[in-house]
Design an enzyme around this catalytic site. Structure first.
Site, PDB file in Angstrom:
ATOM      1  N   GLU A   1      10.812  15.244  15.088  1.00 57.19           N
ATOM      2  CA  GLU A   1      11.001  15.200  13.641  1.00 57.19           C
ATOM      3  C   GLU A   1      10.042  16.200  12.975  1.00 57.19           C
ATOM      4  OE1 GLU A   1       9.816  11.578  11.520  1.00 57.19           O
ATOM      5  OE2 GLU A   1      11.698  11.697  10.425  1.00 57.19           O
TER       6      GLU A   1
ATOM      7  N   CYS B   1      13.565  10.613   6.142  1.00 58.78           N
ATOM      8  CA  CYS B   1      13.609  10.245   7.569  1.00 58.78           C
ATOM      9  C   CYS B   1      15.029  10.353   8.112  1.00 58.78           C
ATOM     10  CB  CYS B   1      13.016   8.872   7.823  1.00 58.78           C
ATOM     11  SG  CYS B   1      13.047   7.791   6.432  1.00 58.78           S
TER      12      CYS B   1
ATOM     13  N   LYS C   1       0.835  -1.205   0.000  1.00 53.26           N
ATOM     14  CA  LYS C   1       0.000   0.000   0.000  1.00 53.26           C
ATOM     15  C   LYS C   1       0.869   1.254   0.000  1.00 53.26           C
ATOM     16  CE  LYS C   1      -1.850   2.578   3.176  1.00 53.26           C
ATOM     17  NZ  LYS C   1      -1.692   3.871   2.495  1.00 53.26           N
TER      18      LYS C   1
ATOM     19  N   GLU D   1      10.639   0.903   9.856  1.00 56.23           N
ATOM     20  CA  GLU D   1      11.633   1.967   9.626  1.00 56.23           C
ATOM     21  C   GLU D   1      10.900   3.279   9.869  1.00 56.23           C
ATOM     22  OE1 GLU D   1      13.287   4.951   7.876  1.00 56.23           O
ATOM     23  OE2 GLU D   1      13.135   3.820   6.008  1.00 56.23           O
TER      24      GLU D   1
HETATM   25  P1  ADP Z   1       4.018  10.092   7.339  1.00 59.49           P
HETATM   26  O1  ADP Z   1       4.058  10.973   8.527  1.00 59.49           O
HETATM   27  O2  ADP Z   1       5.315   9.757   6.715  1.00 59.49           O
HETATM   28  O3  ADP Z   1       2.886  10.382   6.387  1.00 59.49           O
HETATM   29  P2  ADP Z   1       2.448   7.915   8.273  1.00 59.49           P
HETATM   30  O4  ADP Z   1       2.965   6.961   9.280  1.00 59.49           O
HETATM   31  O5  ADP Z   1       1.267   8.742   8.603  1.00 59.49           O
HETATM   32  O6  ADP Z   1       3.724   8.704   7.909  1.00 59.49           O
HETATM   33  O7  ADP Z   1       2.108   7.174   6.902  1.00 59.49           O
HETATM   34  C1  ADP Z   1       2.938   6.192   6.338  1.00 59.49           C
HETATM   35  C2  ADP Z   1       2.061   5.120   5.732  1.00 59.49           C
HETATM   36  O8  ADP Z   1       1.296   4.500   6.764  1.00 59.49           O
HETATM   37  C3  ADP Z   1       1.034   5.636   4.722  1.00 59.49           C
HETATM   38  O9  ADP Z   1       0.934   4.699   3.668  1.00 59.49           O
HETATM   39  C4  ADP Z   1      -0.235   5.686   5.535  1.00 59.49           C
HETATM   40  O10 ADP Z   1      -1.412   5.588   4.763  1.00 59.49           O
HETATM   41  C5  ADP Z   1      -0.076   4.474   6.427  1.00 59.49           C
HETATM   42  N1  ADP Z   1      -0.858   4.502   7.663  1.00 59.49           N
HETATM   43  C6  ADP Z   1      -1.348   5.575   8.332  1.00 59.49           C
HETATM   44  N2  ADP Z   1      -1.997   5.187   9.437  1.00 59.49           N
HETATM   45  C7  ADP Z   1      -1.941   3.827   9.479  1.00 59.49           C
HETATM   46  C8  ADP Z   1      -2.407   2.818  10.394  1.00 59.49           C
HETATM   47  N3  ADP Z   1      -3.083   3.129  11.494  1.00 59.49           N
HETATM   48  N4  ADP Z   1      -2.105   1.526  10.131  1.00 59.49           N
HETATM   49  C9  ADP Z   1      -1.394   1.185   9.044  1.00 59.49           C
HETATM   50  N5  ADP Z   1      -0.939   2.080   8.136  1.00 59.49           N
HETATM   51  C10 ADP Z   1      -1.196   3.384   8.349  1.00 59.49           C
END
Ligand code: ADP
Length: 492
Positions: free
Chosen positions: A402, A305, A197, A271
């Site tokens: 961050e 990151c 995804k 990561e």
């Molecule tokens: P960033 O701050 O880099 O956007 P996120 O952790 O919000 O990081 O998002 C990174 C990925 O994790 C995206 O693909 C996002 O859709 C997905 N994501 C966000 N929330 C969840 C969750 N609760 N469980 C699994 N994946 C998630």
């Protein structure tokens, strides 16, 4: 004297900023108006019947719309991956698997220009970065892991490496295609099948990777690509038939994933965030060090990151380094990401820009001194000036949290021990940079830094053969290199 000097400097800045526009042509980038989910080798309409838009953050224009997968769609993708695993992929001789992975790499190279333009349109990063770094490095990861597929007995001598099964892979928006390659290539090489995804703001190159996968004739279901936001990611994490979660993203979501899989048999590599320290000693080649600092925090809008978002400068060269840094910041070109001269492109989303702007406010409230380059920002789109803060205290939020933007927190130091203590004093431990003329200092510091990667007299250098990953809240497990295979196998 001072006026003459500043006039010369001004001329230099103006000439850098007045370069004629050199935009990359968009004609290479074919973007469909709508993308469905890539399941079992075909693009399939989502059972959710829902779609959402993906926009160009530099212009705020809609580029396309993509499917919003719900739990039923996730299930369909996992079933396809499981079937492909049981019936085809785990039984296929490793050298046959390798051929498919090579083919993906070759087609990616052939379509590199198109992918670079789409990456820049959807994510906002300068074309120079997507053309020269993201896409070639993504292809290199497929080449590299294709090479390992039939040599696993050499990777793990005297052991047998068995695939785990179905890997659920969730990636962020900062290196959309590269992160997909990091995740998919080692999984396939070790005999696993995949449901990936991409992030909701940058789904397009992953969906175009699905086109490559079709072109490479990969057996249906071996790689499935589903789009959606956090809820889709959570449905993938919680699916009972997933054997492994590979996640790159925020520490907050990483912690949620850890909670969700606790007590299950699912393996995980996470990561997560970082707050990397760049350390400049007084014996360092200062111009080179300043260039490395600029590259580490500004060239990718700070959307990395492992970005060098903290800078520690030895006291005796502090003033000189700050002057050089400000001079260089003035020459940076912020604007159209498709322009080949652009150094700093668009911030990935309005939401991310709001987060960054909020940190700028916090920094000022904490008493730090803010300096921004005097460039003009485009009127449309999400942009942020390169920013540095001096007079920062170690406990300040801008030095601890961050920000994920072009914002650098700077402090001075006197001794090695002091700077090691300060550099290690954050919840993160992903990467660090050391700038010095002395090899002994590099060895001393790099062995004491709690960071997964320590660059010496360079920064943000990547190679498919070197492992990458963090300490502390930056996550666990390594991706890349030989280590990157371990996360996808059971050794018997
Ligand atoms: P960033 O701050 O880099 O956007 P996120 O952790 O919000 O990081 O998002 C990174 C990925 O994790 C995206 O693909 C996002 O859709 C997905 N994501 C966000 N929330 C969840 C969750 N609760 N469980 C699994 N994946 C998630």
């Amino acid at each position: 004297m001072a006026t003459r000097k500043s006039n010369t400097l001004k001329l230099k800045f103006d000439s850098a900023r007045n370069l004629s526009p050199a935009p990359e042509s968009k004609s290479a980038a074919k973007i469909e108006p709508r993308y469905d989910l890539f399941i079992n080798g075909k693009f399939e309409k989502p059972l959710s019947k829902k779609y959402f838009s993906t926009i160009n953050p530099a212009t705020e224009e809609k580029l396309s719309e993509v499917a919003d997968a719900n739990a039923a769609d996730v299930n369909k993708a996992v079933v396809a991956a499981r079937t492909a695993y049981d019936k085809v992929w785990k039984k296929m001789p490793a050298k046959e698997r390798a051929k498919y992975i090579y083919r993906i790499a070759r087609i990616m190279q052939e379509r590199a220009r198109e992918f670079a333009v789409v990456e820049t349109l959807d994510g906002g990063k300068p074309i120079r970065e997507s053309r020269d770094f993201d896409i070639p490095t993504a292809a290199n990861h497929f080449f590299y892991y294709a090479g390992w597929a039939d040599k696993l007995e050499y990777a793990f001598p005297n052991r047998t490496a068995k695939p785990l099964g179905v890997a659920g892979q969730i990636i962020p928006w900062n290196f959309p295609l590269l992160m997909a390659a990091w995740k998919i290539a080692p999984a396939l090489a070790t005999g696993n099948t995949v449901v990936l995804k991409p992030a909701e703001t940058t789904p397009l190159t992953a969906l175009k990777l699905a086109e490559i996968i079709q072109e490479a004739d990969l057996p249906p279901g071996v790689v499935n690509i589903i789009t959606g936001a956090g809820a889709t990611g959570a449905a993938l994490v919680n699916h009972p038939d997933i054997n492994k979660i590979a996640f790159t993203g925020s520490t907050a979501v990483g912690k949620m994933i850890q909670h969700a899989i606790a007590g299950t048999n699912k393996k995980a590599t996470l990561e997560l965030g970082g707050k990397a320290a760049n350390i400049i000693f007084d014996d360092a080649p200062l111009d080179q060090a300043v260039e490395g600092v600029i590259n580490g925090i500004f060239f990718n809008q700070g959307h990395v990151c492992c970005a060098g978002s903290r800078l520690y400068v030895q006291e005796s060269v502090f003033k000189e380094v700050i002057r050089k840094l400000k001079d260089r910041m003035e020459t940076l070109i912020v604007g159209d990401p498709l322009d080949k001269n652009t150094d700093i492109g668009a911030i990935n989303s309005r939401q991310q820009l709001d987060i960054i702007n909020n940190y700028l406010k916090i920094g000022k409230q904490e008493g730090a001194e803010m300096y921004q380059s005097s460039c003009n920002l485009p009127r449309k789109g999400f942009f942020c000036k390169p920013t540095i803060f001096t007079n920062v205290a170690q406990s300040n939020r801008i030095a601890q949290e961050e920000i994920f933007g072009p914002v650098l927190a700077i402090q001075s130091f006197r001794t090695d021990d002091e700077v090691i203590e300060k550099a290690n004093n954050t919840p993160f431990g992903l990467s660090a940079g050391i700038w010095t003329d002395k090899g002994s200092k590099i060895f001393n510091l790099s062995s004491k830094m709690r960071a997964g990667v320590v660059w010496a007299n360079s920064f943000n250098k990547f190679d498919p053969s070197s492992p990458f990953g963090g300490y502390k809240e930056s996550g666990y497990g390594r991706e890349g290199g030989l280590h990157g295979l371990s996360g996808y196998v059971n050794l018997v």
